[in-house]
Each structure stands twice: as structure tokens, then as C-alpha cells.
Design an enzyme around this catalytic site. Structure first.
Site, PDB file in Angstrom:
ATOM      1  N   ASP A 150       1.093  -1.504  -0.239  1.00  0.00           N
ATOM      2  CA  ASP A 150      -0.092  -0.129   0.226  1.00  0.00           C
ATOM      3  C   ASP A 150       0.460   1.718   0.169  1.00  0.00           C
ATOM      4  O   ASP A 150       2.024   1.564   0.864  1.00  0.00           O
ATOM      5  CB  ASP A 150      -0.747  -0.156   1.424  1.00  0.00           C
ATOM      6  N   ASN A 157       0.156   4.310  -0.156  1.00  0.00           N
ATOM      7  CA  ASN A 157      -1.486   6.380  -0.036  1.00  0.00           C
ATOM      8  C   ASN A 157      -1.636   5.701   1.632  1.00  0.00           C
ATOM      9  O   ASN A 157      -2.491   6.539   1.551  1.00  0.00           O
ATOM     10  CB  ASN A 157      -2.303   6.276  -0.992  1.00  0.00           C
ATOM     11  N   ASP A 176      -4.429   3.782   2.855  1.00  0.00           N
ATOM     12  CA  ASP A 176      -5.776   4.140   3.151  1.00  0.00           C
ATOM     13  C   ASP A 176      -5.612   2.149   3.800  1.00  0.00           C
ATOM     14  O   ASP A 176      -6.831   1.257   4.243  1.00  0.00           O
ATOM     15  CB  ASP A 176      -6.518   3.634   2.540  1.00  0.00           C
ATOM     16  N   ASP A 227      -1.970  -1.219  -3.802  1.00  0.00           N
ATOM     17  CA  ASP A 227      -2.464  -0.760  -4.502  1.00  0.00           C
ATOM     18  C   ASP A 227      -1.209  -1.117  -5.979  1.00  0.00           C
ATOM     19  O   ASP A 227      -0.368  -1.619  -6.207  1.00  0.00           O
ATOM     20  CB  ASP A 227      -2.400   0.957  -5.246  1.00  0.00           C
ATOM     21  N   ASP A 284      -7.202 -11.496 -14.109  1.00  0.00           N
ATOM     22  CA  ASP A 284      -8.062 -12.112 -13.468  1.00  0.00           C
ATOM     23  C   ASP A 284      -9.389 -11.984 -14.581  1.00  0.00           C
ATOM     24  O   ASP A 284     -10.038 -10.818 -14.121  1.00  0.00           O
ATOM     25  CB  ASP A 284      -7.833 -12.200 -11.701  1.00  0.00           C
ATOM     26  N   ASP A 323     -11.861 -16.912 -14.352  1.00  0.00           N
ATOM     27  CA  ASP A 323     -12.014 -17.833 -12.630  1.00  0.00           C
ATOM     28  C   ASP A 323     -12.902 -19.024 -13.475  1.00  0.00           C
ATOM     29  O   ASP A 323     -13.387 -18.635 -14.563  1.00  0.00           O
ATOM     30  CB  ASP A 323     -12.733 -16.666 -12.549  1.00  0.00           C
ATOM     31  N   GLU A 327      -8.983 -21.715 -13.837  1.00  0.00           N
ATOM     32  CA  GLU A 327      -9.486 -22.428 -13.343  1.00  0.00           C
ATOM     33  C   GLU A 327     -10.687 -23.522 -13.068  1.00  0.00           C
ATOM     34  O   GLU A 327     -11.571 -23.217 -13.204  1.00  0.00           O
ATOM     35  CB  GLU A 327      -9.947 -21.083 -11.849  1.00  0.00           C
ATOM     36  N   HIS A 356      -5.223 -17.768  -3.558  1.00  0.00           N
ATOM     37  CA  HIS A 356      -6.150 -17.068  -2.728  1.00  0.00           C
ATOM     38  C   HIS A 356      -7.578 -17.859  -2.305  1.00  0.00           C
ATOM     39  O   HIS A 356      -7.412 -16.949  -1.621  1.00  0.00           O
ATOM     40  CB  HIS A 356      -6.486 -15.977  -3.362  1.00  0.00           C
ATOM     41  N   ASP A 357      -7.175 -18.267  -2.461  1.00  0.00           N
ATOM     42  CA  ASP A 357      -8.447 -19.255  -1.713  1.00  0.00           C
ATOM     43  C   ASP A 357      -8.284 -20.359  -0.619  1.00  0.00           C
ATOM     44  O   ASP A 357      -9.683 -21.658   0.019  1.00  0.00           O
ATOM     45  CB  ASP A 357      -9.641 -20.241  -3.415  1.00  0.00           C
TER      46      ASP A 357
HETATM   47  C1  NOJ Z   1     -12.833 -18.729  -7.919  1.00  0.00           C
HETATM   48  C2  NOJ Z   1     -12.197 -17.709  -7.067  1.00  0.00           C
HETATM   49  O1  NOJ Z   1     -10.464 -17.974  -6.648  1.00  0.00           O
HETATM   50  C3  NOJ Z   1     -12.512 -17.250  -5.569  1.00  0.00           C
HETATM   51  O2  NOJ Z   1     -12.175 -16.674  -5.195  1.00  0.00           O
HETATM   52  C4  NOJ Z   1     -13.780 -17.066  -6.276  1.00  0.00           C
HETATM   53  O3  NOJ Z   1     -14.352 -16.530  -5.349  1.00  0.00           O
HETATM   54  C5  NOJ Z   1     -14.792 -17.209  -6.947  1.00  0.00           C
HETATM   55  N1  NOJ Z   1     -14.292 -17.709  -8.408  1.00  0.00           N
HETATM   56  C6  NOJ Z   1     -16.088 -16.420  -7.755  1.00  0.00           C
HETATM   57  O4  NOJ Z   1     -15.599 -15.386  -8.300  1.00  0.00           O
END
Ligand code: NOJ
Length: 564
Positions: free
Chosen positions: A26, A28, A30, A34, A103, A208, A274, A340-341
Site C-alpha cells: 500500500d 497511499n 489507506d 495498490d 484475472d 475464473d 481455474e 488466494h482460496d
Molecule cells: C474462484 C476464485 O478463485 C474465488 O476467489 C472466487 O470467490 C470465486 N471464483 C468466484 O468468482
């Protein structure tokens, strides 16, 4: 873009580095990362040796799913910067030989996207058919759910719209209505959005949930499947009718031809998909169908079997071997351990007093496989899952299923740059708490230490760049070590596998004949080297480069050695 000394296109040289922009840097104050922050760290990334950056969504979004709910596909959310900053990012990345990968969320938009606002305004709106609307079933005053489909983030996948008296479909939150990809106008509109980014110099897209695009025409209910799980009914069905319908492949072909027409050559741009199977299921064969021969579908697809692996030689072997074996000739593999999931691999697979050694082993594994490695930000310094208390939860999944599911915030905590306040991530209050281990685990301290995990990652990537066998060679596993928990494989260039005469001719033409051996002791005990061959060390957790390794050498606990 500068290319390495190889015929491989940029995304095959890898690695690709996933940035979760909210959490990277980051500038700035907040509390949210960014684009300017990413620009400032491009030299760090170049030095690490990466070839591409996949940016999790940075488009305007009301943030019901942290950017995976997009309300405008051709702009940048002001929290991240502007289109001008983005253009600078593309130019600066390109100068360093790094391609930017966006993405692309094609399956659904935000409920605040103008298309959906129009679509829900009346039944005869021209955009009504852009989304998936369905009458309620008879009974319950005509408001029975159309079928049993469940949303990934809780509850039914159908939301009743009282104004127009129909349900719309949302496979994720109700603020993420699913588009109707059978409508040719939707296809045209989305291809136009992709063109917008290609025109700005973007080199690829991560698509995605690409296997969700098309749903069963008859909207049949999914069959039930038994599974012990936290109370998410979504996981108690086999997603036969709300995913993986055959027309999806036709749409991917259209997207691929857009990419190819743009790039001039079929591999200058890249699509990575994905492909999400039923929860908990290993489905490399499914992912492979979305690549085909690599010529007209996706360039790459993730096989998420690695999310469910155990840290044993036998398990790693079985997952990797299966992944290679289901890919068609011509398809190029890729490998991923964290995103990230999911819980970070450093927490999911590594534990106990040997945790740091195990992280090194995962790095060696990822970076010596055949195919493109994907790194998740912070993986290179061994970042672990954060511990997020209930009051700090941001993720809709975590909020809905607290305390049964930890949610996804734990793998999205701020990047740990130094041991200063908020780990050098922000001068403000970070949007998610920084993992308290940042005092010891951060980039600055690892940059000062030649034996750090970060240094190990850099060395592995440099070795990969230098050794044609590691970059593009075939892979052959040696099974004899598995019983002793040693994973061993040979990487060999094509020429090396030729007959002696052809090999000599090829070497005469200046082509490299290379063979590299990789041994990974996936145990805390001393083990024999299954290769029973000596050689010269290229890189090792326990041996000096260029030192000899004897044919009967025993491997130290968690030793990773690459030798010739
Ligand atoms: C898969 C993404 O990796 C996830 O983070 C997202 O919540 C779902 N698709 C819905 O877009």
C-alpha cells in the site's frame, strides 16, 4: 519483452507469480495494496526471476467477494489506482521481461453491473436474457426453487426477485449473478472486454471458474453425494449439471482464437483456467480436457490435486505422475501449491520442528517439475496462514460458515516486507491483520541472509533458467525410493534421449544435451539415494555447488539436491 536463451515462449519459462493486490504493498496509507505498490516492487520480482504476474481482480467492484464481483470490466477500482497507473505497470513490467495476466471473471458479474441492473429491471428488457432467469416451481405459491443447485458461499443458488417475479441464478453470493453464456450477445460483450485489456498490452488471462460457464439446458437437479463436511450443502452434491457442460469448450475455443488473432502467434499470449472439480476430488483428467492438445483450448489449467496432497514421497509421486499422464501430447503442464482460496502450503503441508526444511522441499519440488510453476505472493519467504479473529473476518465464506470454516482471509494477509510497523505493507491500518510472525519472517531479513528461503527460491529459479533440462526436459520418476520416502526424478532434454549419432549431430549444431537428477528426501531421517549414481552438485540444501556426490551417498533429512 526480453526472452531467455531458449525457444520456449515466456509463460513456459515461468514462474508466474500471483499477486493478491489488496495485500501486496500500500503506497497511499489507506490500508489496501495498490498498483503503485506493485510497480515499486517490480525490481524485487525481476530479481526473484519471475516471468509473469497474475493479478487477482483490480476492476471496480462493490467487494461482496473482494473483486470477484465486477461492476465494470474496463476500468480500475480507484482503491488500486487508475488506468494510467495500470498502463505504467504494464510498460514497466514489460521492460523487465514480465507479462501481466489479468484475472477474468466470466461466469458472473456484480449485481451492480449495469448489465444486471438492466436485466432485472423488467422481464422484457433486452438484457433480460443476459443472465439466467427461471420461474419458480409450482407449489409454495409458485415460488419453489427451480432445482437443488446450491451456492458455493451458502444457501440456494437461486435468488427470488420480487419485482419481476422470477429467480436468478448465482453460483456464488447473491451479489454475483451468473451470466447466460448461451446468449451470443454476452459472448460478444465479454470478448470485447478482453480485447480492451489486450489492447493495453496485457499478455494473458487467468479465467475464473471457467468450467462453470454453461449450465444444463434442462436445469436438472444435481445428484446427491455423501461427504462428511462442515454444513455446506453445496459439497453434498455432484455438480453434474451446473458445471462442465460440453458447450463450454466451444466458448473457450472462441476466446482462444481471439487471443491467437491478437498475438500473431499462438503462444505469445496465454490463458490459464481455474477448473474446479467437486470439493475434495482429485480431477486432473477434467483439467486436462480444458487444455486438450494445447492448440485451440486453454494453454494451461490448474490441477488442484496438489491442494489435497500429503507430504509423502508416495503421494507427491502419485499426484504428479497422474497429472503428467492425463495431459495430451502437446499440452504443457503447470503446477500450483497455494492461492488466494486455500490455506497456504507452508501451513497446510508443513508442520513441526522441520517446517522450514519442508518449505524448502516444496520449493524444490515446484521449481524442478516439468511445466510452468505458479508462486503465490509471500510463498518465497515461507508466509504462513494468518490467524484471523471473528471481528476481522472479511471473506463471505468465512463469515457465513464461522466457526466451521476458517474462510479464505488467512491466506490473504499482507505481504511481509520488513519488521517495521505493519510489516512495511502500509503506513495505515491494514485491511486484514498482518501475521504476527512478520518480525522474524520478512523480505528484508531474508534478503540479508544468503541461506534464507528467499535465497533458496532465487537460486532454484536461476538454476531453472540456466539448465535446459529443468526448463523443458522430459521428466522420469524413479520409483525405487518411494518406499523410503524419497522422491527422485530425472529431467532430460530431447536431444539427450536421441541415439548417439543424432545426439552428436545436434550438439554440433549447438543444442544442449542435458540431464539433471533431482532427489528429495521427504522425511526427517537419513535415506539412501535411489539413483545409486554419483555426479556433480548443481544446487542443494546440504551440499556445496560443484562438489562431488558419490554414488552411495546417503541423503540427509529433508535434503533436496539437484545434480548432474
Ligand atoms: C474462484 C476464485 O478463485 C474465488 O476467489 C472466487 O470467490 C470465486 N471464483 C468466484 O468468482
Amino acid at each position: 519483452m526480453q526472452i531467455n536463451n531458449t525457444d520456449l515462449t515466456w509463460w513456459k519459462q515461468g514462474p508466474i507469480y500471483q499477486i493478491y493486490p489488496r495485500s501486496f504493498l500500500d503506497t497511499n496509507g489507506d490500508g489496501v495494496g495498490d498498483l503503485e505498490g506493485i510497480i515499486q516492487k517490480l525490481d524485487y520480482l525481476k530479481d526473484l526471476g519471475i516471468r509473469g504476474i497474475w493479478l487477482s481482480p483490480i476492476y471496480p467492484s462493490p467487494l461482496f467477494d473482494f473483486g470477484y464481483d465486477i461492476s465494470n470490466y474496463h476500468d480500475i477500482d480507484p482503491v488500486f489506482g487508475s488506468l494510467a497507473t495500470f498502463k505504467r505497470l504494464v510498460t514497466e513490467a514489460d521492460r523487465r521481461g514480465i507479462g501481466i495476466i489479468m484475472d477474468m471473471v466470466l461466469n458472473h458479474t456484480s449485481h451492480l453491473h449495469p448489465w444486471f441492473i438492466e436485466s432485472r429491471s423488467s422481464r422484457d428488457n433486452p438484457k433480460r436474457d443476459w443472465y439466467i432467469w427461471h420461474d419458480g416451481k409450482a407449489g409454495l405459491f409458485g415460488r419453489g426453487y427451480p432445482n437443488n443447485w446450491m451456492a458455493a458461499f451458502g444457501g440456494h443458488a437461486w435468488k427470488w426477485d420480487p419485482e419481476t417475479g422470477q429467480y436468478y441464478l448465482h453460483l456464488f453470493t447473491e451479489e454475483q449473478p451468473d451470466l447466460n453464456w448461451r446468449n451470443p450477445q454476452v459472448q460478444e460483450a465479454m470478448l470485447a472486454e478482453m480485447r480492451f485489456w489486450l489492447d493495453l498490452g496485457v499478455k494473458g488471462f487467468r479465467l475464473d471458474v471457467i468450467n462453470y460457464l454453461i449450465k444444463d439446458t434442462l436445469f436438472r437437479s444435481n445428484p446427491y453425494r455423501f461427504r462428511l463436511t462442515y454444513p455446506r450443502r453445496h459439497d453434498l452434491q455432484h455438480h453434474q449439471y451446473d458445471r462442465n457442460q460440453s458447450e463450454t469448450y466451444e466458448i473457450i475455443r472462441r476466446i482462444r482464437s481471439l487471443m491467437d488473432s491478437y498475438a500473431g502467434t499462438s503462444e505469445a499470449t496465454m490463458l490459464v483456467g481455474e477448473v474446479y472439480p467437486d470439493e475434495g476430488v482429485h480431477a486432473p483428467d477434467l483439467a486436462a480436457t480444458y487444455i486438450g492438445s494445447g492448440q485451440d483450448l486453454l494453454h494451461l489449467a490448474f490441477d488442484f490435486s496438489t491442494i489435497y496432497i500429503q507430504l509423502t514421497a508416495a503421494d507427491l509421486y502419485s499426484v504428479l505422475k497422474t497429472w503428467y499422464s492425463v495431459l495430451s501430447p502437446g499440452a504443457w503442464p503447470c503446477h500450483v501449491l497455494s492461492n488466494h482460496d486455500q490455506s497456504r502450503s507452508a501451513s497446510r503441508l508443513c508442520a513441526g520442528p522441520d517446517q522450514e526444511a519442508q518449505k524448502r522441499l516444496l520449493a524444490a519440488l515446484l521449481l524442478t517439475q516439468r511445466g510452468t510453476p505458479f508462486l503465490y505472493y509471500g510463498e518465497e519467504i515461507g508466509m504462513e496462514d494468518g490467524r484471523i479473529g471473528r471481528k476481522d473476518l472479511q471473506d463471505p465464506l468465512g463469515k457465513k460458515y464461522y466457526p466451521f470454516h476458517p474462510g479464505r482471509d488467512r491466506s490473504r494477509t499482507p505481504m511481509q516486507w520488513d519488521n517495521g510497523s505493519a510489516a512495511g505493507f502500509t503506513s495505515g491500518k491494514p485491511w486484514l491483520p498482518v501475521n504476527p510472525d512478520y518480525k522474524e519472517r520478512n523480505v528484508a531479513s531474508q534478503e540479508r541472509d544468503g541461506t534464507s528461503l528467499l535465497a533458496w527460491y532465487r537460486d532454484l529459479i536461476r538454476l531453472r533458467d540456466k539448465e535446459p533440462a529443468l526448463r523443458e526436459g522430459a521428466i522420469e520418476f524413479v520409483e525405487s525410493g518411494l518406499a523410503e520416502n524419497v522422491l527422485a526424478y530425472r529431467r532430460e532434454t530431447a536431444i539427450r534421449r536421441e541415439t548417439a549419432i543424432r545426439r552428436t549431430a545436434a550438439i554440433g549444431r549447438g543444442e544442449a544435451a542435458d540431464e539433471v537428477l533431482v532427489v528429495l528426501n521427504v522425511s526427517g531421517q537419513t535415506r539412501p539415494n535411489p539413483f545409486r549414481r554419483g555426479g556433480t552438485v548443481l544446487l542443494s540444501t546440504h551440499r556445496k555447488p560443484d562438489s562431488p556426490i558419490e554414488y552411495d551417498t546417503r541423503l540427509a533429512p529433508w535434503e533436496c539436491t539437484v545434480y548432474r
